[in-house]
Design a protein around this motif. Structure first.
Motif, mmCIF file in Angstrom:
data_model
loop_
_atom_site.group_PDB
_atom_site.id
_atom_site.type_symbol
_atom_site.label_atom_id
_atom_site.label_comp_id
_atom_site.label_asym_id
_atom_site.label_seq_id
_atom_site.Cartn_x
_atom_site.Cartn_y
_atom_site.Cartn_z
ATOM 1 N N LEU A 1 4.294 8.183 1.357
ATOM 2 C CA LEU A 1 3.292 7.686 0.409
ATOM 3 C C LEU A 1 3.887 7.362 -0.962
ATOM 4 N N MET A 2 5.172 7.615 -1.165
ATOM 5 C CA MET A 2 5.812 7.185 -2.408
ATOM 6 C C MET A 2 5.982 5.670 -2.425
ATOM 7 N N ASN A 3 5.802 5.040 -1.269
ATOM 8 C CA ASN A 3 5.869 3.573 -1.248
ATOM 9 C C ASN A 3 4.563 3.004 -0.679
ATOM 10 N N LEU A 4 3.467 3.447 -1.281
ATOM 11 C CA LEU A 4 2.156 2.988 -0.831
ATOM 12 C C LEU A 4 2.000 1.465 -0.894
ATOM 13 N N PRO A 5 2.542 0.793 -1.926
ATOM 14 C CA PRO A 5 2.360 -0.665 -1.975
ATOM 15 C C PRO A 5 2.863 -1.359 -0.712
ATOM 16 N N VAL A 6 3.952 -0.888 -0.140
ATOM 17 C CA VAL A 6 4.467 -1.542 1.071
ATOM 18 C C VAL A 6 3.542 -1.293 2.265
ATOM 19 N N LEU A 7 2.926 -0.108 2.317
ATOM 20 C CA LEU A 7 1.949 0.138 3.394
ATOM 21 C C LEU A 7 0.764 -0.820 3.241
ATOM 22 N N LYS A 8 0.319 -0.956 2.005
ATOM 23 C CA LYS A 8 -0.855 -1.805 1.761
ATOM 24 C C LYS A 8 -0.565 -3.265 2.049
ATOM 25 N N PHE A 9 0.707 -3.631 1.947
ATOM 26 C CA PHE A 9 1.081 -5.000 2.307
ATOM 27 C C PHE A 9 1.271 -5.119 3.821
ATOM 28 N N ALA A 10 1.990 -4.171 4.407
ATOM 29 C CA ALA A 10 2.441 -4.325 5.800
ATOM 30 C C ALA A 10 1.287 -4.225 6.806
ATOM 31 N N THR B 1 1.145 15.759 -0.231
ATOM 32 C CA THR B 1 1.002 16.056 -1.663
ATOM 33 C C THR B 1 0.537 14.841 -2.471
ATOM 34 N N LEU B 2 0.649 13.640 -1.912
ATOM 35 C CA LEU B 2 0.254 12.434 -2.660
ATOM 36 C C LEU B 2 -1.034 11.807 -2.112
ATOM 37 N N LEU B 3 -1.767 12.575 -1.335
ATOM 38 C CA LEU B 3 -3.024 12.046 -0.759
ATOM 39 C C LEU B 3 -4.121 12.060 -1.823
ATOM 40 N N ARG B 4 -4.387 10.921 -2.409
ATOM 41 C CA ARG B 4 -5.494 10.806 -3.371
ATOM 42 C C ARG B 4 -6.712 10.234 -2.639
ATOM 43 N N PRO B 5 -7.914 10.351 -3.211
ATOM 44 C CA PRO B 5 -9.112 9.849 -2.507
ATOM 45 C C PRO B 5 -8.978 8.402 -2.059
#
Ligand code: SF4
Ligand code: SF4
Length: 498
Positions: free
Chosen positions: A183-192, A216-220
């Motif tokens: 989740l430290m690279n959430l932008p790539v997940l949101k793109f891919a 640890t990085l799970l936000r709502p």
């Protein structure tokens, strides 16, 4: 009634015998089948224990205890299920490569890619002592300098295109995101994710998404995104606070339990589209499996919990030694007995190690290779190098190609030729090899410096655990065969990667 003529000489083939539900069974190595022995087949196999025998002599010795016709029919059946064979000499093990992969074949042979694990970052906000990515056992053979810390959208796009190309005729591709901390690279997940979905649809395919995270990085908003997109989530967590905080710590040494668990509870409440699983790393100091399971399933609410021993060199303090493996096996068996009680009543239990093994037994899995690494499963590093699996992603010595240029088929074939179970002489007499096939390449690399080495440090554990699961399988087959039908119906799910 007519029967096939009996061969001139018959002999036993390899099997592992066990008793379950008060009945004798054999796990037949050549066919990877579980076979219930009736009196006649048990008597024939017992007689053949002394060596090959002519059929006439066999019949002479076992009549009148059994009729001649019954013996003929039983021999036919034992030949069919490969419990016995005709002739004196055992046939050599066939070295069958996957469809299309032939020794010396022209490059370009297709092995469909089933699961691609995308290492979207090699950075992590935790600093777990035993981590193979950051710890003392990290693979450090990158000849071409350090890898990018984060995958770019461009590399993610090329990776998705590569995955769909390599999926061949498969209708579903499994895309798993991994790290570092994914989740430290959430932008790539949101793109891919939307990109993969759109490209797959254009090709008449679909993509199943999953990821592994330390939570640890799970936000709502992250949870909402995962739920909306039906992303399967596996949480790496080791158990109650005292256990979790021993190794799973932030860079300043602070334990991660208090940060992770409220976020996990929120995830379990809000992400209802897929069951959420926990994945536990066991160490020499952390083997109270029942306590960990109770905490994760009953107090936190995970749907299922899977355990794996830490991968490490044998001289680390946290490495599990022989006595630890014995203790671990006792704990596994105790929890497996509880699993059986639940399964007999058609209740979900959640100890995923048992369920996974039951599924393999039910499907008659006989592995030429221990896992899909380098075959239907590949890992992609942050800069787009394709490796055997996620654990080797970024290692130049275990690179199979790049997402841009594709897979180097000669390298792939060379790897498959060198790692086939037929060449693992240490395993050639082991009855557990259809399910183990020598064990994880990464574990072998870490322990022995050689991916082709059999993982001989845990053979007793593997055989003990396989025996336990065979007994559970047989008891279910006798008392509640309906439970096993789920394995006929279940679609392939992406393997839990860790
Ligand atoms: S590694 Fe050990 S348990 Fe596994 S197949 Fe080889 S000999 Fe058997
Ligand atoms: S079992 Fe080992 S080699 Fe195979 S995919 Fe898993 S980590 Fe990689």
């Amino acid at each position: 009634m007519t029967t096939a003529p009996i061969a001139t000489t018959i002999r036993r083939r390899e099997f592992h015998s066990f008793t379950s539900a008060g009945k004798p069974f054999a796990y037949l190595v050549p066919s990877a089948a579980v076979f219930e022995l009736d009196d006649a087949s048990a008597a024939i196999l017992a007689l053949l224990e002394n060596g090959p025998i002519a059929p006439a002599e066999l019949i002479g010795q076992l009549t009148p205890r059994f009729s001649e016709i019954e013996l003929h029919e039983t021999v036919d059946e034992l030949l069919r299920v490969q419990a016995i064979a005709a002739g004196l000499d055992a046939p050599p093990l066939p070295k069958l490569l996957p469809i299309g992969a032939q020794v010396g074949a022209e490059p370009g042979m297709p092995i469909p890619l089933t699961t691609m694990v995308l290492n979207v970052t090699n950075q992590c906000n935790l600093s777990c002592t035993y981590c193979y990515e950051y710890g003392e056992d990290k693979i450090v053979d990158t000849e071409n300098g350090k890898k990018a810390k984060f995958m770019t959208e461009e590399t993610a796009r090329e990776s998705v295109d590569f995955m769909l190309r390599e999926a061949g005729p498969n209708r579903t591709a499994h895309l798993t995101f991994f790290g570092g901390e994914t989740l430290m690279n959430l932008p790539v997940l949101k793109f891919a994710i939307p990109y993969a979905r759109e490209r797959a649809a254009a090709l008449g395919k679909q993509v199943d998404f999953s990821l592994t995270t330390n939570a640890t990085l799970l936000r709502p908003e992250v949870i909402a995104f995962l739920a909306e997109n039906r992303v399967g989530v596996t949480i790496s967590i080791d158990g109650p606070k005292d256990v979790q905080d021993q190794f799973r710590v932030f860079h300043n040494g602070m334990g991660s339990y208090e940060i992770a668990v409220p976020k996990i509870r929120e995830l379990l409440t809000r992400h209802r589209s897929r069951p959420i699983g926990a994945r536990v790393t066991l160490t020499s100091q952390n083997l109270d499996i029942r306590k960990i399971f109770r905490h994760l399933r009953d107090e936190i609410g995970f749907y299922e919990v899977g355990f794996a021993p830490v991968t490490t060199a044998s001289n680390r303090e946290y490495a599990i030694a022989d006595a630890g493996f014995d203790y671990m096996l006792d704990q596994f068996r105790s929890l497996a007995a509880e699993f059986l009680e639940y399964a007999l009543e058609d209740r979900h239990h959640g100890f995923s190690n048992v369920k996974d093994t039951l599924e393999e037994i039910h499907k008659g899995v006989s592995k030429a290779y221990p896992c899909g690494a380098g075959l239907g499963l590949m890992g992609v590093s942050t800069d787009g190098d394709v490796a055997l699996c996620h654990r080797f992603a970024g290692s130049d010595s275990h690179k199979l190609g790049t997402v841009r240029d594709g897979i180097d088929r000669l390298v792939q074939i060379d790897f498959l030729n060198k790692h086939h179970i037929a060449d693992k002489t240490d395993c050639s007499q082991c009855w557990a090899r259809p399910l183990c096939s020598g064990g994880c390449y990464h574990e072998a690399h870490t322990r022995y410096g050689d991916t082709a080495h059999a993982n001989l440090h845990y053979c007793e554990w593997i055989r003990g655990w396989t025996d336990t699961c065979l007994k559970i399988y047989a008891e279910l087959a006798v008392k509640n065969p309906r439970y096993l039908q789920q394995f006929d119906e279940e679609e392939h799910e992406a393997s839990q990667v860790n």
